[in-house]
Design an enzyme around this catalytic site. Structure first.
Site, PDB file in Angstrom:
ATOM      1  CG  HIS A 136      -0.763  -6.280  -0.841  1.00 50.26           C
ATOM      2  ND1 HIS A 136      -1.869  -6.941  -1.333  1.00 50.26           N
ATOM      3  CD2 HIS A 136      -1.249  -5.308  -0.018  1.00 50.26           C
ATOM      4  CE1 HIS A 136      -2.967  -6.382  -0.831  1.00 50.26           C
ATOM      5  NE2 HIS A 136      -2.624  -5.398  -0.027  1.00 50.26           N
ATOM      6  CG  ASP A 173      -5.572  -6.449   4.841  1.00 47.40           C
ATOM      7  OD1 ASP A 173      -4.835  -5.870   5.662  1.00 47.40           O
ATOM      8  OD2 ASP A 173      -5.969  -5.920   3.783  1.00 47.40           O
ATOM      9  CG  HIS A 175      -6.454  -4.164   0.638  1.00 47.05           C
ATOM     10  ND1 HIS A 175      -6.178  -3.517   1.825  1.00 47.05           N
ATOM     11  CD2 HIS A 175      -6.958  -3.243  -0.207  1.00 47.05           C
ATOM     12  CE1 HIS A 175      -6.504  -2.230   1.694  1.00 47.05           C
ATOM     13  NE2 HIS A 175      -6.975  -2.039   0.471  1.00 47.05           N
ATOM     14  CG  ASP A 254      -7.172  -3.151   5.676  1.00 46.16           C
ATOM     15  OD1 ASP A 254      -7.573  -4.289   6.010  1.00 46.16           O
ATOM     16  OD2 ASP A 254      -6.237  -2.967   4.871  1.00 46.16           O
TER      17      ASP A 254
HETATM   18 ZN   LIG Z   1      -5.239  -4.117   3.598  1.00 46.52          ZN
END
Ligand SMILES: [Zn+2]
Length: 317
Positions: A136, A173, A175, A254
């Protein structure tokens, strides 16, 4: 030659963002425990991560951002000596303590050292057990538990310092890797393939229409079999056509069924399968070169089991 390297550093345990924060040092314990219990640790070449030089961090981040993070860290140290708070907030869910700066440099340093070792042929591939994570982290901004974009820095480093012409980034991931996309979007030397739960944090997708980004947004409760189909039909043909000379993995776990940070249904066998498919591409085009860096994964037991499954495939054991 041992096939797989394992890069980490105790500084990566010292960064923490306060009691109860899910991105916690115990995540690395869960991985280490699992490697010991399974006996997998003896199959790995263990290396200490160096501190990344700032000149390499600058491959992916602006000098102004790096200096501001350094200033925040130095300021925090002074405030603590004067009896102030132990953490400085960067965004609503991201903060630093006095060890964050070194941990972030070790995390990026692990990715760089792993790249050097793989390029030198000392090992075929490597896993970096590192935190803080990176995907991120944008060119000029920390967010979402991330400070330096370890994978983007290493990918640029492979191009700039090792003279490679094409590298791929695989991000599994749960995200969206918005920071990586921010840094590598439009750089045609890099192909980034990812899937992520959508709509979901960081909520800024679609952000870029750059043709070197292969994004697969999927709804909550998507199962592993559906992800495998998407990877087979969309990621793999793009990766094969691109013929990367090295592959970097943003290895977040995740999307696991047991991980409450996301709402997806992957299990260990899915991570093993994905790793197999990426390894096939790496063997065909990239002399097997893979550097995999830990991103998310917050259900500790599932994280340990998933990383074990991932490394078993990397190491062929
Ligand atoms: Zn993540």
């Amino acid at each position: 030659m041992t096939m797989t390297g394992y890069f980490t550093h105790r500084d990566c345990w010292k960064h923490e963002m306060g009691a109860g924060h899910p991105e916690c040092p115990e995540r690395l314990d869960a991985i280490e425990d699992r490697l010991l219990i399974s006996g997998l640790d003896v199959a790995l070449t263990r290396r200490e991560a160096p501190l990344a030089p700032l000149s390499d961090i600058e491959l992916a981040h602006s000098r102004m951002y790096i200096a501001s993070l350094r200033g925040l860290s130095d300021g925090l140290r002074e405030e603590i000596e004067a009896g102030g708070p132990t953490h400085a907030q960067v965004d609503p869910d991201t903060s630093i303590n006095v060890h964050t700066w070194d941990a972030a440099l070790r995390a990026a340093g692990a990715a760089l050292a792993a790249t050097d070792a793989v390029m030198a042929g000392e090992m075929e591939n490597a896993f970096c057990a590192i935190r803080p994570p990176g995907h991120h982290a944008c060119h000029d901004k920390a967010m979402g538990f991330c400070f330096f974009n370890n994978v983007a820095i290493a990918a640029k480093y492979a191009l700039e310092r090792h003279g490679l012409k094409r590298v791929a980034i695989v991000d599994f991931d749960v995200h969206h890797g918005n920071g990586t996309e921010d840094i590598v979007g439009g750089d045609q030397r890099i192909l980034m393939v990812s899937f992520f739960q959508h709509p979901f944090y960081p909520m800024d997708w679609p952000h870029s229409s750059a043709s070197n980004l292969v994004n697969l947004p999927v709804p909550a409760y998507t199962k592993g079999m559906d992800i495998r189909d998407l990877i087979e039909s969309i990621w793999i043909p793009r990766l094969e056509a691109f013929r990367p000379e090295m592959i970097f993995i943003s290895a977040g776990f995740d999307a696991h069924r047991e991980d409450d940070m996301g709402q997806m249904g992957l299990v260990e066998q899915d991570y093993a399968w994905i790793t197999h498919r990426v390894k096939d591409v790496a063997r065909r085009h990239a002399k097997g070169r893979i550097v995999s860096c830990l991103e998310g994964g917050y259900a500790l037991s599932a994280l340990g089991r998933s990383v074990e499954a991932h490394i078993r495939v990397l190491a062929d054991v």
